[in-house]
Scaffold this motif. Structure first.
Motif, PDB file in Angstrom:
ATOM      1  N   GLU A 140       0.846  -1.202   0.000  1.00  0.00           N
ATOM      2  CA  GLU A 140       0.000   0.000   0.000  1.00  0.00           C
ATOM      3  C   GLU A 140       0.883   1.255   0.000  1.00  0.00           C
ATOM      4  OE1 GLU A 140      -3.385   0.458   0.212  1.00  0.00           O
ATOM      5  OE2 GLU A 140      -4.166  -1.555   0.626  1.00  0.00           O
ATOM      6  N   GLN A 141       0.816   1.997  -1.105  1.00  0.00           N
ATOM      7  CA  GLN A 141       1.600   3.232  -1.260  1.00  0.00           C
ATOM      8  C   GLN A 141       0.641   4.317  -1.730  1.00  0.00           C
ATOM      9  OE1 GLN A 141       4.690   3.018  -0.189  1.00  0.00           O
ATOM     10  NE2 GLN A 141       4.647   0.781  -0.013  1.00  0.00           N
ATOM     11  N   ILE A 142      -0.198   4.809  -0.818  1.00  0.00           N
ATOM     12  CA  ILE A 142      -1.421   5.528  -1.200  1.00  0.00           C
ATOM     13  C   ILE A 142      -1.411   6.993  -0.762  1.00  0.00           C
ATOM     14  CG2 ILE A 142      -2.767   3.399  -1.245  1.00  0.00           C
ATOM     15  CD1 ILE A 142      -3.849   4.053   1.513  1.00  0.00           C
ATOM     16  N   SER A 143      -0.227   7.584  -0.693  1.00  0.00           N
ATOM     17  CA  SER A 143      -0.116   8.991  -0.311  1.00  0.00           C
ATOM     18  C   SER A 143      -0.842   9.893  -1.304  1.00  0.00           C
ATOM     19  CB  SER A 143       1.358   9.395  -0.251  1.00  0.00           C
ATOM     20  OG  SER A 143       1.998   9.085  -1.484  1.00  0.00           O
ATOM     21  N   THR A 144      -1.244  11.054  -0.833  1.00  0.00           N
ATOM     22  CA  THR A 144      -1.820  12.053  -1.719  1.00  0.00           C
ATOM     23  C   THR A 144      -0.779  12.430  -2.763  1.00  0.00           C
ATOM     24  OG1 THR A 144      -3.040  12.928   0.169  1.00  0.00           O
ATOM     25  CG2 THR A 144      -2.966  14.291  -1.819  1.00  0.00           C
ATOM     26  N   ALA A 145      -1.145  12.366  -4.038  1.00  0.00           N
ATOM     27  CA  ALA A 145      -0.176  12.591  -5.110  1.00  0.00           C
ATOM     28  C   ALA A 145       0.495  13.951  -4.966  1.00  0.00           C
ATOM     29  CB  ALA A 145      -0.859  12.481  -6.463  1.00  0.00           C
ATOM     30  N   GLY A 146       1.832  13.939  -5.096  1.00  0.00           N
ATOM     31  CA  GLY A 146       2.605  15.166  -4.975  1.00  0.00           C
ATOM     32  C   GLY A 146       3.134  15.428  -3.586  1.00  0.00           C
ATOM     33  N   LYS A 147       2.805  14.563  -2.609  1.00  0.00           N
ATOM     34  CA  LYS A 147       3.219  14.795  -1.223  1.00  0.00           C
ATOM     35  C   LYS A 147       4.376  13.906  -0.785  1.00  0.00           C
ATOM     36  CE  LYS A 147      -0.160  17.722  -0.803  1.00  0.00           C
ATOM     37  NZ  LYS A 147       0.137  19.174  -0.886  1.00  0.00           N
TER      38      LYS A 147
END
Length: 808
Positions: free
Chosen positions: A644-651
């Motif tokens: 699971e690599q589900i960070s808010t894109a760009g963060k």
């Protein structure tokens, strides 16, 4: 090695080990404790490493190479004994000898504690870089802090994080050597005045508080070679440990006050900086290890270069890992001017040409700033130099750049009573790099755009990497052996050779062994979960894993809400069958980070709800593993099916957990963020699962508005239900998650959790369908292992070496 020679080696080792047991314990082997057995093995291994260590140092002095010193507030090195044994190519000898002596090698290894020297990816990256550098035979060394109690040991009590001291040094540490003869004095507080001495303006520092910085050296052993580099960690100690006159006058606390204040500097990693004293302590830490490391380094350089500093920048590179060591710039200027007598211009030239800087974040709260008043009070001379660096930089902009005053002020190191440490690092360093393609793009186009326009030649990109020795070769021995039997041993030195594995994608025996190895790893993790959490999980289920620091932008919350939705779906459809799924979380929340602690509490509340509901027939389980560290990671990564690599894109700057999962055959479920983008490029569309907003879309919403979480809520009955459950007593009348509810609806969901929910839930459902096709899942998993070569820290180090540090 001939069989007879191997047998002789085993016998020699057994004899040496039995003797060492008697030396460390004063007892025979049969009477020794597990701790004695561990200490004996550690000392034997250190004896072998020490001679290589001394030889490596001598060779570096005889054949001068450009040396790189990595300055970092963290070095998350993990346990070293097994790594040392394998790097010495002694694994089979030690295992066999232990077995013949009636001892359990793995149990002995378990006596070692994880050193409390780091927390997350920032510190682990430095550990990987040091290991890769030694394996590549390069003269690179670390410089950091010798924390007595690390960050903290995390316990989960009644579902909540509780922090207790991480007493990792309670039995000492056999792999470090204290070197009091190389201690230096670091000065805090005090007063300055200037005077002319021999016609030279000189700054005199008086009434300061001296602290003794004592180095501890840890060897970093290269894999199957003779190179041993050093990690130097500094411990704070008082000049005078005990004030006898105060004690004799009955002032017992005053007698040890200075000792306590001095030692506080290196007690823990990241003291809580929500209050003034904690913030000042963190600044003390940052200057302490920078000052001590630079002083000793420059002294050593002069000793081997006839007291001449002219070639310093040609022979030394000092690499700043994030902004914590950004005081390297002004401290080098202080040493060169005040102690070595150089002019400002000469000192500045050496400083800039010696320093390089890696930025690890785009989050505003993570870009360090220090109050001017605090810096001026604690480090008066350093503040004076920072002020002059900023003045000269601004004057240069006025004379050469054509920028107006507003633009010049936006680039100032000192703004609104704060010292911006990222700005200081960029001005003082000749290279600035991001740690993934997207991250580097954001730095140039947004975060540091003004500086990029001024210094485009300074900006670079190097995607992070992880060491395959620790995270595959040593921790996933079943997969290691299968790979070696299938494609030979070249991959051990060149991870790109793993691409040869794709020739086995239709090989039935390989398929069976590959899947059996994964199942064995999952059984190992399941046994750990049962022993530590008293939760029985199905090793045949999908192991869906998210392990990393708990933070809003990493969005463990999105994962938790989706699990709650899946639970609701199973409750509403009691006869539906899904592929069983085990959701596994681990990670620490910062001590003062209330919201992150609430997320941990929510995950455990969901786990309690799900795991005890017989209606869903154990089709899903939820587990939160306490006290995530390198050793636990070595059990988790080989067992994962989903990463699971589900960070808010760009963060997310890069991520390195995604790489560790990938090389162990897990499929990434992620946003197009950080190094997920490069993983996607490496494995192709069919071997990764992506979802969610792009970084451009996130940036557009943040700059121009237009996102309404309430609108999402009003149009999605699934979200309505799970949001109500946060506050309606679902988790018990005392377990309301009002703060989580408010963050998503009242405060408009800063990290776009609800916006990405539908896309994420769809991807999760797709996993359920994909896993049913065993051949397809095997091919996806194999592809991730095969194309993980790009994410070796060996590749990253060679890129730094060629493009930034210029040591080639």
């Amino acid at each position: 090695m001939k069989p007879s020679e191997h047998l002789e080696e085993i016998e020699n080792f057994k004899s040496a080990y039995i003797k060492k047991i008697e030396e460390v314990s004063g007892e025979y082997l049969s009477e020794s404790s597990l701790l004695n057995q561990y200490e004996a093995l550690a000392e034997l291994v250190m004896d072998k490493i020490a001679s290589q260590w001394a030889k490596t140092r001598s060779q570096y002095d005889e054949i001068p190479h450009k040396r790189v010193y990595l300055f970092s507030i963290e070095f998350l090195i993990g346990r070293l004994l097994k790594s040392y044994v394998n790097s010495l190519d002694m694994e089979e000898t030690v295992k066999t000898a232990m077995a013949e002596l009636g001892l359990d090698y793995e149990t002995i290894l378990s006596q070692e504690t994880d050193p409390g020297l780091g927390n997350g990816g920032l510190g682990r990256l430095m550990a990987c870089f040091l290991e890769s550098s030694a394996t590549l035979g390069l003269p690179f060394h670390g410089n950091g802090i010798h924390y007595k109690h690390g960050l903290f040991e995390q316990k989960i009590i009644n579902g909540e994080q509780v922090e207790v001291a991480d007493n990792w040094l309670r039995h000492g540490y056999p792999f470090e050597i204290r070197k009091p003869n190389e201690a230096v004095i670091v000065k805090f507080y005090g007063n300055l005045h200037s005077e002319k001495i021999n016609g030279v303006l000189t700054f005199v520092y008086e009434d300061y508080e001296p602290i003794l910085a004592v180095p501890y050296d840890i060897p970093l052993k290269g894999y199957h070679n003779n190179t041993v580099n050093s990690l130097r960690l500094w411990s704070a100690e008082p000049i005078e440990e005990f004030d006898l006159p105060s004690f004799n006058e009955g002032q017992f606390l005053d007698a040890v006050r200075h000792k306590s204040e001095a030692e506080a500097i290196t007690q823990i990693l990241y003291p809580n900086d929500n209050k003034f004293d904690g913030k000042q302590l963190r600044l003390k830490q940052e200057y302490f290890f920078v000052c001590a490391g630079l002083k000793r380094m420059i002294t050593r350089f002069k000793r081997y270069n006839n007291d001449c500093l002219d070639e310093f920048a040609d022979k030394i590179c000092i690499h700043i890992n994030d902004t914590h060591p950004a005081l390297c710039g002004p401290e080098m200027m202080r040493i060169f001017m005040d102690e070595e007598g150089l002019s400002w211009d000469d000192a500045w030239k050496i400083t800039v040409n010696s320093l390089t800087f890696t930025n690890h974040t785009v989050l505003p709260e993570a870009l360090e700033k220090w109050p001017v008043d605090m810096m001026k009070f604690l480090l008066p001379r350093i503040y004076m130099i920072i002020e002059e660096i900023n003045r000269q930089f601004q004057e240069e902009l006025r004379s050469k750049s054509g920028l107006n005053e507003l633009q010049i002020n936006s680039l100032s190191i000192i703004q609104d009573g704060q010292i911006n440490m990222a700005n200081l690092a960029i001005v003082c360093c000749h290279s600035v790099n991001g740690v993934a393609e997207l991250h580097s793009k954001i730095l140039k186009e947004e975060t540091f755009n003004g500086y990029y326009k001024l210094f485009p030649e300074r900006f670079h990109s190097v995607t992070n990497g992880v060491t395959p020795r620790r995270f595959l070769i040593n921790s996933n021995t079943g997969l290691r052996d299968l790979i070696t039997e299938s494609i030979g041993t070249d991959w051990l030195n060149n991870l790109f050779d793993l691409e040869k594995l794709m020739t086995f994608k239709n090989d039935a025996p390989f398929f069976d062994r590959f899947n059996r190895i994964k199942l064995d790893n999952k059984i190992h993790l399941a046994n750990y979960i049962n022993a530590h959490n008293h939760i029985s999980v199905n090793p045949e289920s999908i192991f869906d894993i998210q392990v990393k620091r708990i933070h809003e932008y990493k969005r463990q919350l999105l994962n938790a809400l989706q699990i709650l939705h899946l639970y609701n779906h199973l409750k509403a459809n009691p006869h539906i069958e899904i592929v069983p799924r085990t959701f596994i979380f681990a990670g620490k929340a910062a001590q003062g980070y209330y919201f992150a602690k609430e997320v941990i509490k929510l995950i455990n509340a969901i786990a309690n709800l799900v795991n005890n509901d017989k209606d869903i027939r154990d089709q899903i389980k939820v587990v939160f593993l306490a006290n995530f560290n390198v050793t636990l990671g070595e059990i988790i990564y080989p067992a994962a099916n989903i990463s699971e690599q589900i960070s808010t894109a760009g963060k997310e700057a890069s991520g390195t957990g995604n790489m560790k999962f990938m090389m162990n055959g897990a499929i990434t479920l992620g946003t197009m963020d950080g190094a997920n983008i490069e993983i996607h490029e490496a494995v192709g569309d069919n071997n990764i699962l992506t979802f969610g907003l792009s970084s451009d879309e996130v940036s557009h919403f943040e700059k121009h508005g237009g996102y309404s979480s309430v609108q999402i809520y009003e149009n999605d009955h699934r979200i309505q239900k799970i949001m109500h459950q946060l506050i309606d007593g679902t988790f018990g009348h005392l377990a309301s998650f009002q703060s989580v509810y408010d963050s998503l609806l009242l405060y408009n969901d800063t990290y776009f959790v609800l916006k990405d929910f539908d896309s994420y839930a769809t991807a999760q459902h797709h996993i359920n369908e994909l896993f049913k096709d065993k051949n397809k899942w095997f091919e996806m998993s194999l592809s991730n292992v095969a194309y993980s070569g790009l994410f070796s820290s060996d590749r990253a180090i060679l890129e730094y070496q060629k493009n930034i540090w210029k040591t080639l």
